[in-house]
Design an enzyme around this catalytic site. Structure first.
Site, PDB file in Angstrom:
ATOM      1  N   GLY A  86      -3.302  -4.381  -7.754  1.00 40.35           N
ATOM      2  CA  GLY A  86      -2.419  -3.450  -7.749  1.00 40.35           C
ATOM      3  C   GLY A  86      -3.032  -2.190  -7.168  1.00 40.35           C
ATOM      4  O   GLY A  86      -2.307  -1.439  -6.629  1.00 40.35           O
ATOM      5  N   ASP A  88      -4.657  -2.072  -4.375  1.00 39.36           N
ATOM      6  CA  ASP A  88      -4.237  -2.061  -2.867  1.00 39.36           C
ATOM      7  C   ASP A  88      -2.781  -1.582  -2.713  1.00 39.36           C
ATOM      8  O   ASP A  88      -2.115  -2.654  -2.597  1.00 39.36           O
ATOM      9  CB  ASP A  88      -4.631  -3.612  -2.465  1.00 39.36           C
ATOM     10  N   THR A  89      -2.696  -0.426  -2.538  1.00 35.13           N
ATOM     11  CA  THR A  89      -1.302  -0.028  -2.446  1.00 35.13           C
ATOM     12  C   THR A  89      -0.498  -0.472  -1.232  1.00 35.13           C
ATOM     13  O   THR A  89       0.442  -0.603  -1.297  1.00 35.13           O
ATOM     14  CB  THR A  89      -1.276   1.489  -2.489  1.00 35.13           C
ATOM     15  N   GLU A 152      -9.132 -13.909 -13.859  1.00 33.13           N
ATOM     16  CA  GLU A 152      -7.971 -14.575 -13.560  1.00 33.13           C
ATOM     17  C   GLU A 152      -7.830 -15.791 -12.532  1.00 33.13           C
ATOM     18  O   GLU A 152      -7.422 -16.955 -12.766  1.00 33.13           O
ATOM     19  CB  GLU A 152      -6.843 -13.489 -12.964  1.00 33.13           C
TER      20      GLU A 152
END
Length: 1137
Positions: A86, A88-89, A152
């Site tokens: 997340g 990494d906009t 994950e």
């Protein structure tokens, strides 16, 4: 706060996809998602939030999300799990927005939020592991900077390995090599994580392994300059195809399914092999083939580019247009199109062959019963793309024979535990029976015989019934099987021809548990072609043959066969073709109601008092072929018994002889066990058809019949006839007999000599014949005899003829029992070691079952002639002689015997195929062969190594092979002495004599022998037959056949070399075939090398030039670390020279 009531309900046909978002903000802002369908029939949904088409964004807190996800009413299972970083906009804005606004437009989004240093657990593990079918991992430059993402990733790969979850990696502005090697910007972010990792170095190593593995999975590369919409379109289409596959229903309670599925998946080898693989599943009806195939289809099907499950092919094939329908269904399942129309089955083959080769597919063909079906639906493995898997379920093993499939999985019945659990689920709706039903439940399970179909059907039928009803049902099942089970099993029977049906019914009613060969003889006598018929029944899972060659049949199949007979005349048993139920048989025999419909009858009565019937009861049974009685007595004239009788099995036959008015000319088998017979026949009839005569346990039998009246007898069993004192000399007339069993005939003192003339006899059993004290030497004339069992007799010494026999494979005699290759050495030793004070050293060459070795002491040298009779069977011989004179005499006798053996063509007992199995090769023939200009003979050189290999021996062998060439004048160049590593000795002719030298600090390790021979052109053989190592000092002779040189273990070689000590006078003798002339022989003694030393060749002139001018060795220094050069390479090198 978002209340669950605001969420749109989702029906069961909708699909779910969960995604995860990592954001630095507490509140969430989701991008615009337009509403549309991925397809006309299915909506693919991401999570539980539905965005209105006019809504630009939706904002809610983490608490809202927690409430949303924790709401039990709205918790969903998700089909796709989207993982990305997340922080990494750019990735979130560009890539995920395109993903969510692409072709899939009816999305509801579930996201997981956590800050850079604060994690919020929202049950994503459960969603991923239990619901998600696909995981999409978006690798961006900063992905590896997140410990959450890395953890994950590890969990996703765990699901990939254990549950078959599909993983699609997307490399966004990075390359797979960056991920695999942790290089460039991606590597920098990973290094940052590793430097700040609080979990330690072990976690970092796990992450590195995970990144390496996932980078090797086929995925999508999205460079920053490519049109992202095109990539997203490809990804969505790929996901859509993977999700657009409906799982098949397996069972409400799939007991025992998972273990069998795992066994099948191992055979399918989906992870390792990229070949096309066809797997057959074979088993009887109702055993669960389709269930397991469905489970496999569900388990691994989504790992393929296309999949199809064609069910009930046997039924559909017979329907109008059913063949073309199956082809069209296969096309639709794989390619999702209905536009292609198949005109006929042949055009369908062409279309399938052309189209299937472009996709990696999983194809299941269920219930195949004809080869035409396979030809139409999967003509060959060339139809399919690499990595495809085809599963074929069938009841007929013939469908799978030859190269039609690569592997066969044989379905097995459920064990008792699995059976009881499956039955309980259907009968009690729980895993085990209720206490008051426990015993009767086990009775039902036993009746079902581990057949899932029967367990389910009977369990459902007995559900919620009283115990008394259960008892009634079980009693009924003994006579009339369950209709549903019967119909399912009868499918296999209906596919048989009339002859095969008759064989099946005969076995089901009378012949279960009998020897297969006996049944073939009996039914062939009935004109039923039983050999091929029984093979068909075995292939179709209707009959089994165990490791003792006994016929078997599942109890439910047996009952199915008997019900087929009963159905034809349910109220009138006398009109049935076969009678087996004792109450029906007793009624018919008592009331004399038998008819010509009866072909077979069995009556087995318990107790000692026999029930009496009149022979007239059989008067109308004109077609009676098979008669089996036990505990019954017939009174009257035996002329009433059918002349069509082929099998008479009468346990406890009450008469003292077989009546003369009993017509027996067509009988194939007479089995009168436990009979009162004293004399088999008073008046003999010539019985051309009789193949089996079994009078076992006839305790009053005193003599055998005149066998000249039984010219075609194949099996004679007279086991446990204690009063039998003589076997008729006419036994020599049995030119076709295969087995004679005289076990426990305790009064039998000898055998007629002409019994040894039986060329066809394969098995002779004399165990327990306490008065038989010898076997004649003529026994070796029994050229077909493979099994001789004569333990527990008065025989004290095994005759030479036993070992001389070329056919005996198994023996049990005089305390020796086993295969001949294992016991013959001990038998030979027993002849030579009367005091038994020396244990025989026995070693059998690998792959050479008829060759044995013998170590004999000097106590038997006087009986050396006994060795010569078995010399062809010896692979090696070690003799200890008492004196130099005896050594010389024995050597001469052995060489003469070898020469005689070779001249008779017995140069080698082992066949070429046997020798090919040996472990190592110590013999090397020089590939360079020269022709002698004077004699026109072919000159060959041969290297023989005796002893264990070592570094020095490998170096010497290399040098020898480089120069192992014979020129036209017979000159050769060999390495010179290299003290203290090796020493050489040479001589003209076939022997070399030398004294073993003392080498300080070294011990003898290996011996090499180089032989130069000449033979006429056209002889391809090596020529070498034997090598003798004669130690004149120790007076020992070691003889080795050519095969032994290639097969002895290292330990045996050590024993050979250790017998040569410094100062011993040793002679090496080579024995070649009669067509060969040995010109020169050289011997090298090789000593072990101290660690760390170098080996340096001499610079002096070579003194070991044989038959030619002097030559010099080139100076050469070789390190002990020189690698061993393969013999094959050396041969190639020599060819070039």
């Amino acid at each position: 706060m978002i209340h669950p009531s605001k969420l749109k309900s989702i029906n069961q046909t909708q699909r779910y996809i969960s995604s995860e978002n990592i954001d630095n903000k507490t509140n969430r802002c989701f991008t615009q998602t337009n509403l549309s369908y991925m397809s006309s029939s299915t909506s693919y949904i991401f999570g539980d939030i539905n965005l209105d088409s006019n809504q630009e964004s939706i904002t809610f807190s983490v608490e809202d999300l927690n409430e949303l996800l924790d709401s039990p009413k709205e918790r969903r299972e998700y089909e796709v799990f989207l993982s990305f970083r997340g922080d990494d906009t750019q990735c979130i804005i560009h890539f995920t927005s395109h993903f969510f606004s692409s072709k899939c437009r009816n999305y509801r989004l579930q996201r997981r939020s956590f800050r850079s240093k604060r994690f919020v657990h929202l049950n994503v593990t459960t969603a991923r592991k239990e619901g998600s079918r696909i995981s999409i991992i978006v690798f961006s430059k900063n992905y590896a900077d997140s410990p959450w993402c890395m953890q994950e990733l590890i969990q996703i790969l765990e699901c990939y390995r254990t549950t078959g979850q599909v993983v699609l990696p997307v490399f966004y502005d990075v390359y797979p090599s960056d991920v695999r090697r942790q290089s460039r910007e991606f590597g920098q972010s990973f290094q940052h994580l590793s430097n700040n990792n609080v979990e330690g170095h072990g976690a970092s190593l796990k992450w590195i392994d995970a990144l390496h593995d996932v980078a090797g999975i086929a995925g999508f590369v999205v460079p920053n300059y490519r049109n992202e919409c095109e990539v997203i379109k490809d990804i969505v289409e790929n996901v859509t195809n993977l999700l657009d596959k409906t799982d098949l229903f397996i069972a409400d309670n799939p007991v025992g399914v998972e273990s069998r599925v795992q066994d099948m998946i191992q055979l399918l080898d989906t992870q390792q092999s990229n070949d096309v693989l066809l797997l057959g599943m074979w088993g009887m009806g109702g055993i669960g083939k389709t269930t397991i195939a469905k489970a496999i289809y569900n388990k691994i099907g989504r790992n393929f580019e296309g999949r199809s499950f064609l069910a009930n092919i046997r039924e559909v094939w017979e329907q109008v247009s059913g063949q073309v329908y199956l082809q069209e269904q296969l096309m639709y399942d794989i390619f999702k199109e209905t536009t292609t129309k198949i005109q006929n089955i042949e055009s369908g083959k062409s279309i399938l062959k052309e189209r299937l080769c472009h996709k990696r597919v999983l194809l299941v063909l269920d219930d195949v019963n004809k080869l035409d079906q396979l030809n139409a639906l999967c003509g060959s493995c060339k139809w399919f793309a690499p990595g495809s898997r085809i599963i074929i379920t069938t009841r007929d093993k013939h469908i799978l024979r030859g190269d039609r499939v690569d592997k066969i999985y044989i379905m097995k019945e459920m064990d008792e535990s699995e059976s009881l659990e499956l039955f309980s689920w259907h009968a009690f709706k729980q895993t085990s029976p209720r206490d008051d039903y426990s015993e009767i439940s086990r009775n039902v399970v036993k009746y079902s015989g581990g057949l899932p179909l029967a367990l389910e059907v009977l369990g459902s039928y007995l559900f919620d019934r009283e115990v008394s009803e259960w008892i009634c049902v079980l009693e009924k099942l003994k006579r009339i099987p369950n209709d549903q089970v019967h119909k399912k099993l009868k499918i296999s029977y209906d596919g048989l021809n009339d002859t095969e049906k008759s064989i099946f019914l005969d076995i089901a009613c009378f012949l279960i548990g009998m020897d297969r060969n006996d049944v073939i003889l009996i039914l062939n006598g009935c004109g039923l072609f039983a050999e091929i018929g029984i093979s068909v029944l075995v292939e179709r899972s209707l009959v089994t043959v165990d490791d003792k060659n006994k016929l078997g049949m599942h109890d439910l199949l047996r009952d199915m066969g008997r019900e087929i007979i009963r159905e034809k005349s349910p109220m009138e048993p006398e009109e049935r073709s076969r009678l087996w139920y004792h109450e029906d048989v007793i009624d018919i025999l008592s009331e004399h109601t038998g008819t010509k419909a009866v072909e077979g009858l069995t009556l087995k009565l318990p107790g000692r008092s026999a029930q009496r019937f009149s022979t007239e009861a059989f008067k109308k049974m004109k077609k009676l072929r098979l008669l089996q009685l036990s505990g019954a007595q017939l009174d009257g004239d035996f002329k009433y018994l059918s002349k069509q009788l082929r099998w008479l099995h009468w346990n406890g036959f009450p008469l003292t002889c077989i009546p003369s008015n009993f017509y027996q000319r067509n009988i194939v088998s007479i089995e009168l066990e436990n009979s009162n017979v004293k004399l088999v026949w008073k008046e003999m009839q010539r019985m051309e058809q009789l193949k089996i005569l079994n009078l076992s346990h006839s305790h009053y039998l005193t003599q055998t019949p005149d066998f000249s009246y039984l010219p075609n007898l194949e099996k004679l069993v007279l086991k446990d006839c204690p009063r039998l004192s003589e076997v008729s000399h006419t036994i020599g007339h049995l030119k076709k007999v295969l087995l004679i069993n005289l076990k426990d005939c305790t009064s039998l003192s000898n055998l007629p000599r002409n019994i040894y003339s039986l060329k066809s006899l394969k098995t002779l059993i004399l165990s327990g014949c306490l008065m038989i004290d010898k076997l004649e030497e003529e026994l070796e004339q029994m050229e077909s005899l493979t099994t001789l069992i004569a333990n527990n007799t008065a025989i004290t010494k095994v005759p030479f003829s036993v070992v001389r026999s070329k056919s005996i494979g198994f023996i049990s005699l005089c305390g020796y029992e086993g295969f001949s290759r294992d016991v013959f050495p001990s038998i030979i030793s027993s002849w030579m070691l009367p005091t038994n004070n020396l244990p025989p050293a026995v070693q059998t060459a690998v792959g050479m079952s008829s060759l044995v070795s013998l170590h004999a002491s000097n106590s038997i040298s006087h009986d050396l002639s006994s060795i010569f009779s078995v010399l062809p069977k010896l692979q090696c011989l070690w003799l200890e002689c008492g004196s130099e004179l005896q050594l010389s005499q024995d050597t001469t006798r052995i060489l003469n015997a070898l020469s005689s053996t070779n001249s008779k063509g017995l140069e080698s007992i082992a066949t070429t195929s046997q020798v090919s199995n040996v472990k190592t090769c110590s013999l090397m023939e020089c590939c360079d062969q020269m022709q002698d200009s004077a004699t026109k003979n072919c000159m060959k050189s041969l290297l023989i190594q005796m002893g264990t290999s070592c570094l020095i021996s490998n170096i010497l062998k290399e040098r020898i092979l480089q120069n192992l060439t014979v020129d036209g004048g017979g000159s050769v160049l060999l390495p010179c002495d290299n003290y203290p590593n090796w020493l050489s000795f040479n001589s003209k002719g076939y022997s070399v004599v030398f004294e073993v030298p003392q080498v300080e600090g070294r011990s003898l390790k290996t011996m090499m022998c180089i032989v130069y021979s000449s033979s006429p052109n056209g002889i391809a053989s090596v020529g070498l037959q034997n090598v003798l190592v004669i130690n004149h000092t120790k007076t020992t002779i070691q003889l080795y056949k050519r095969e032994a040189l290639s097969s002895l273990e290292n330990e045996e070689w050590k024993r050979v070399v250790s017998n040569m000590e410094p100062g011993d006078k040793v002679e090496i003798v080579v024995v070649f075939g009669n067509s060969f002339i040995v010109m020169k022989t050289s011997v090298y003694l090789i000593y072990d090398e101290p660690i760390g030393e170098k080996i340096e060749q001499c610079h002096a002139p070579n003194k070991n030039v044989v038959g030619g001018a002097e030559n010099e060795c080139a100076a050469k220094r070789v390190s002990l670390q020189v690698e061993h050069i393969d013999d094959t390479k050396q041969r190639q090198k020599r060819r070039k020279l």
